[in-house]
Scaffold this motif. Structure first.
Motif, PDB file in Angstrom:
ATOM      1  N   GLY A  60      35.722  36.752  40.142  1.00  0.00           N
ATOM      2  CA  GLY A  60      37.158  36.914  39.918  1.00  0.00           C
ATOM      3  C   GLY A  60      37.528  37.032  38.458  1.00  0.00           C
ATOM      4  N   PHE A  61      38.764  36.737  38.178  1.00  0.00           N
ATOM      5  CA  PHE A  61      39.318  36.923  36.844  1.00  0.00           C
ATOM      6  C   PHE A  61      39.030  35.693  36.007  1.00  0.00           C
ATOM      7  N   GLY A  62      37.830  35.555  35.573  1.00  0.00           N
ATOM      8  CA  GLY A  62      37.453  34.442  34.726  1.00  0.00           C
ATOM      9  C   GLY A  62      36.380  33.610  35.380  1.00  0.00           C
ATOM     10  N   VAL A  63      36.729  32.877  36.419  1.00  0.00           N
ATOM     11  CA  VAL A  63      35.757  31.961  36.996  1.00  0.00           C
ATOM     12  C   VAL A  63      36.099  31.724  38.467  1.00  0.00           C
ATOM     13  N   ARG A  64      35.120  31.589  39.288  1.00  0.00           N
ATOM     14  CA  ARG A  64      35.337  31.281  40.704  1.00  0.00           C
ATOM     15  C   ARG A  64      35.431  29.772  40.857  1.00  0.00           C
ATOM     16  N   ALA A  65      36.365  29.332  41.701  1.00  0.00           N
ATOM     17  CA  ALA A  65      36.548  27.896  41.903  1.00  0.00           C
ATOM     18  C   ALA A  65      35.361  27.331  42.667  1.00  0.00           C
ATOM     19  N   VAL A  66      34.618  26.445  42.034  1.00  0.00           N
ATOM     20  CA  VAL A  66      33.428  25.877  42.651  1.00  0.00           C
ATOM     21  C   VAL A  66      33.402  24.351  42.577  1.00  0.00           C
ATOM     22  N   VAL A 183      43.309  24.075  47.928  1.00  0.00           N
ATOM     23  CA  VAL A 183      44.342  24.777  47.165  1.00  0.00           C
ATOM     24  C   VAL A 183      43.785  25.014  45.772  1.00  0.00           C
ATOM     25  N   ARG A 184      43.834  26.279  45.323  1.00  0.00           N
ATOM     26  CA  ARG A 184      43.309  26.597  43.996  1.00  0.00           C
ATOM     27  C   ARG A 184      44.438  27.049  43.070  1.00  0.00           C
ATOM     28  N   ALA A 188      43.376  26.357  36.846  1.00  0.00           N
ATOM     29  CA  ALA A 188      42.448  25.230  36.968  1.00  0.00           C
ATOM     30  C   ALA A 188      41.004  25.606  36.688  1.00  0.00           C
ATOM     31  N   ALA A 189      40.754  26.798  36.160  1.00  0.00           N
ATOM     32  CA  ALA A 189      39.394  27.267  35.863  1.00  0.00           C
ATOM     33  C   ALA A 189      38.525  27.152  37.112  1.00  0.00           C
ATOM     34  N   ALA A 190      37.438  26.377  37.061  1.00  0.00           N
ATOM     35  CA  ALA A 190      36.515  26.299  38.195  1.00  0.00           C
ATOM     36  C   ALA A 190      36.903  25.223  39.195  1.00  0.00           C
ATOM     37  N   SER A 191      37.989  24.496  38.970  1.00  0.00           N
ATOM     38  CA  SER A 191      38.363  23.384  39.854  1.00  0.00           C
ATOM     39  C   SER A 191      39.402  23.804  40.879  1.00  0.00           C
TER      40      SER A 191
END
Length: 199
Positions: A60-66, A183-184, A188-191
């Motif tokens: 995605g646009f920067g980082v995937r929430a992991v 909920v992302r 929240a970057a990767a969180s």
């Protein structure tokens, strides 16, 4: 006394067959040198471009929430300056007037959000079965529920006062839970927020 010039030998006679025979054509490698060099340069460049595109779409646009910020039932958490929870909800028994599929049930989830001084944006929440990892997205329009400003499904980026996300999910009737409600928030970057939820 004069020194005579040496005699000039006669020019060799050419064989008429060899004189008219065409020269040997260049080899296939020599004829295709330019195309082979272009291919050697374009193959790695194409592989890099395709790989980068796939990586960028996945992350995605920067980082995937992991990294989940797990919130136990009846508790809240703070993420990106907002207070989330406690989540509540359950099965909706009266589905008259709704376009519900057979052998399915409707679960509604309410997620309180206090965005703090500034509004925030987030992705639409998802419902995840803890035992299998199966995910469900909201289905408000699909079952015939009209959009309502009082019951948003995603965060209100222009609102700084507290509100609730009201999110309906249709799941097979043999799915029992427990679930997570994810909920992302975009900032929240990767969180992301992960609520424990058992309707």
């Amino acid at each position: 006394m004069t020194i005579p010039l040496p005699p000039i030998p006669p020019a060799p006679r050419e064989d008429p067959e060899t004189a008219t025979a065409p020269g040997k054509p260049p080899s296939w490698w020599r004829r295709n040198t330019l195309a082979l060099v272009a291919l050697a340069l374009l193959l790695p460049a194409t592989a890099f471009a395709v790989g980068w595109q796939e990586w960028y779409q996945y992350f995605g646009f920067g980082v995937r929430a992991v990294t989940p910020v797990v919130v136990p039932e009846d508790e809240t958490t703070d993420l990106v300056g907002a207070v989330w929870g406690p989540v509540r909800g359950g099965d909706i028994e009266d589905v008259s007037g709704l376009d519900m599929p057979e052998h399915a049930r409707l679960i509604a989830v309410a997620i309180p959000v206090d965005p703090g001084a500034e509004g925030m944006a987030c992705e639409t929440p998802t419902l995840v079965e803890q035992s299998t990892g199966r995910e469900w997205s909201p289905v408000r329009a699909e079952i015939g529920l009209d959009w309502s400003a009082d019951e948003p499904e995603t965060c209100l980026s222009d609102q700084a006062s507290p509100y609730e996300l009201i999110v309906p999910f249709v799941v097979p009737d043999d799915v029992e839970g427990p679930f997570w409600v994810d909920v992302r928030p975009y900032d929240a970057a990767a969180s992301f927020v992960r609520f424990d939820f058992a309707p």
